[in-house]
Design a protein around this motif. Sequence first.
Motif, short mmCIF file in Angstrom:
data_model
loop_
_atom_site.label_atom_id
_atom_site.label_comp_id
_atom_site.label_asym_id
_atom_site.label_seq_id
_atom_site.Cartn_x
_atom_site.Cartn_y
_atom_site.Cartn_z
N GLU A 290 45.30 41.69 35.91
CA GLU A 290 44.61 41.82 37.19
C GLU A 290 43.49 42.84 37.12
O GLU A 290 42.39 42.61 37.66
CB GLU A 290 45.62 42.20 38.28
N GLU A 291 43.74 43.97 36.45
CA GLU A 291 42.71 45.01 36.35
C GLU A 291 41.49 44.50 35.59
O GLU A 291 40.35 44.86 35.94
CB GLU A 291 43.28 46.23 35.63
N LYS B 44 40.53 41.37 35.28
CA LYS B 44 40.10 40.08 35.82
C LYS B 44 40.43 38.91 34.89
O LYS B 44 40.02 37.77 35.15
CB LYS B 44 38.58 40.07 36.12
N ILE C 28 43.13 37.65 34.80
CA ILE C 28 44.05 36.83 35.59
C ILE C 28 43.35 35.56 36.09
O ILE C 28 44.03 34.55 36.38
CB ILE C 28 44.61 37.64 36.79
N SER D 97 47.46 35.80 42.26
CA SER D 97 46.92 37.16 42.36
C SER D 97 45.92 37.24 43.50
O SER D 97 45.26 36.25 43.84
CB SER D 97 46.25 37.55 41.04
N TYR D 98 45.79 38.44 44.08
CA TYR D 98 44.76 38.62 45.12
C TYR D 98 43.37 38.34 44.56
O TYR D 98 42.49 37.86 45.28
CB TYR D 98 44.83 40.04 45.68
N GLU D 99 43.17 38.60 43.26
CA GLU D 99 41.88 38.28 42.64
C GLU D 99 41.61 36.79 42.73
O GLU D 99 40.46 36.36 42.88
CB GLU D 99 41.87 38.74 41.18
N GLN D 100 42.66 35.97 42.61
CA GLN D 100 42.48 34.52 42.71
C GLN D 100 42.19 34.09 44.14
O GLN D 100 41.48 33.10 44.36
CB GLN D 100 43.72 33.80 42.19
N LYS E 136 50.35 42.93 47.87
CA LYS E 136 48.98 42.73 47.44
C LYS E 136 48.06 42.34 48.60
O LYS E 136 46.86 42.23 48.44
CB LYS E 136 48.91 41.64 46.36
#
Length: 580
Positions: free
Chosen positions: A373-374, A376, A378, A410-413, A445
Amino acid sequence: MGKQGRTPRVQISQTLRRCKNLFDLIKRTTDEYVLVIDIETNIALLSPNLVQDFGLPAEVVEDFLGLWSPLVHPDERAQLKTSLGAVMEKLNVFEHAMEYRVRDAKGNYVWLRSRGRVGAMSPDGRYPIFVSMIQRMGQRNQADDVTGLLNKYQFEHNIKMALSAYRITGVGGAVMVVGIDNFKIVNETFNRMMGDVVLRNVAAVIGALLPEELTLFKLDGDEYGIIYPEADTSVITQLFSSIQKALMRPMDLDGHPYYCTVSAGTAFYPQAGKDYLVLHKHAEAAMDLAKRDGKNRNCLFSRDQYNRWVRSISMRDNLRESVERGCQHDFNLFYQPQVDVHTHELVGAEALLRWRNPKGRMVAPMEFIPLLEETKLILPVGKWVFETAARTCQKWRERVPNFRMSVNMSYEQVRDTSFRDFVPACLGKLGLPADAMILELTESKIVADWAFVNEQFDGYRAQGIRIAMDDFGTGYSSLSSLKNLSCDIVKIDREFVKNILENDFDKQLVSAVVALCHSIGIKTCVEGVEDEPVHDLLRDLCGADTIQGYLFGRPEPPNLFEDKFLEHYQEEPYAEREAY
């Protein structure tokens, strides 16, 4: 000092007339601020840029110190009055040199470096004047334009001075690096102007808590630095505790409450290093570990922790190599069954990501997923996970027609528009109905910008894909999450299950959450079920819909999942088979 109202015009003195031509020449050939004061009359000539940048009334003024002092930062005001006052009162002081903060016309404090000297306009010493050149330190990369604090170059300089003092006195101290937790969410959710507000507010909070002799430095990004000579563990612990308490009150960001926490890393010198590069690196490493260990804490540097940090750096590189090689070589998915609490029928599974490092060792998800996640990473891994799980779901639906696959998100997604487009394209390519897939987002998250999150989720739900809130009960405001989040399923965390037979509070809480969810059309799944009595309680008293846990099955690779849960599914009802 503003420009409101008319300011009486001040007549230039005879002494200043003598140097006016030279003053005009100098102010046109330098970017620095220029100041000349007639010591006898206390009348001053100011360069136009000084007047404009700091909102002064005119280029010719009386009592410059009286106009200037209210703009000077309170922490340096008395020192400036002493320094300039000694010159203006002719106390046998002929030079002035000082670095201090001044509030500019925009209301921001900026660091200035002032250098001045007393001279005379005649050989016999008559017509004494004071000439000063004032320089914005930000123009020389010595101050931060957003906060007005001295920056990383001055931090480096002062650490070197502290280490030099240690070599003379033998007395060490501490270097602390402080970083704002989840700061990128502010810039992404609001804007960079709001981010600057947070940076200034945090600087003000920390600066107010430091002893008068200490300086707060602004480092890169959202980080600050503190050098604390003679400090020991108890002093540092007390300081960070004070910072934590002071930041408990929410900030107002454009009408939205924002709760800010910070993480810190502290390295003591000389134990953690005897030169700047080593000491700063160790403090940064300690702060990074504080963030990974849950944030909102201060980590004291130790060799063991540093070695762990170095391993994580190596792990990041290995993860990147795994992604570049194609995720299928080093990543794989395990699947844990989800069953109907009443019939014990297999209704689906959760796809769980696993990774082997280059040495072939299986790494715990809690170690490598935060790194994905850190970095990216992910994003590409998440697409591989979704497509792999969807293909598996398509295959297994041939045996269990209504089988549904849950995939962690993930919140990134959530923020990634390419993933939002990828999901329906993938389902279309496989010919898999949208309701066969469930996207799970961990509650902890979820950020405060519910409108954005729900907009994304509503887009998925409109296509028929269901949304689950994972680990319900572990976040800061679970009921608020339930109220605000647009979801179809709530997965109740295992923490509420492990003592549910003995703990009446957990029993009543799970029952209440299930009832509340059912009243608004949300299904529930309880995680971490390992014992038959717990299962019976969740079924009979709590009324949960589905169960996930070791009582029915551990996470398994796809071939073992098929052998255990699918091989004889059509011939033998799941409820009558041995529980795993």
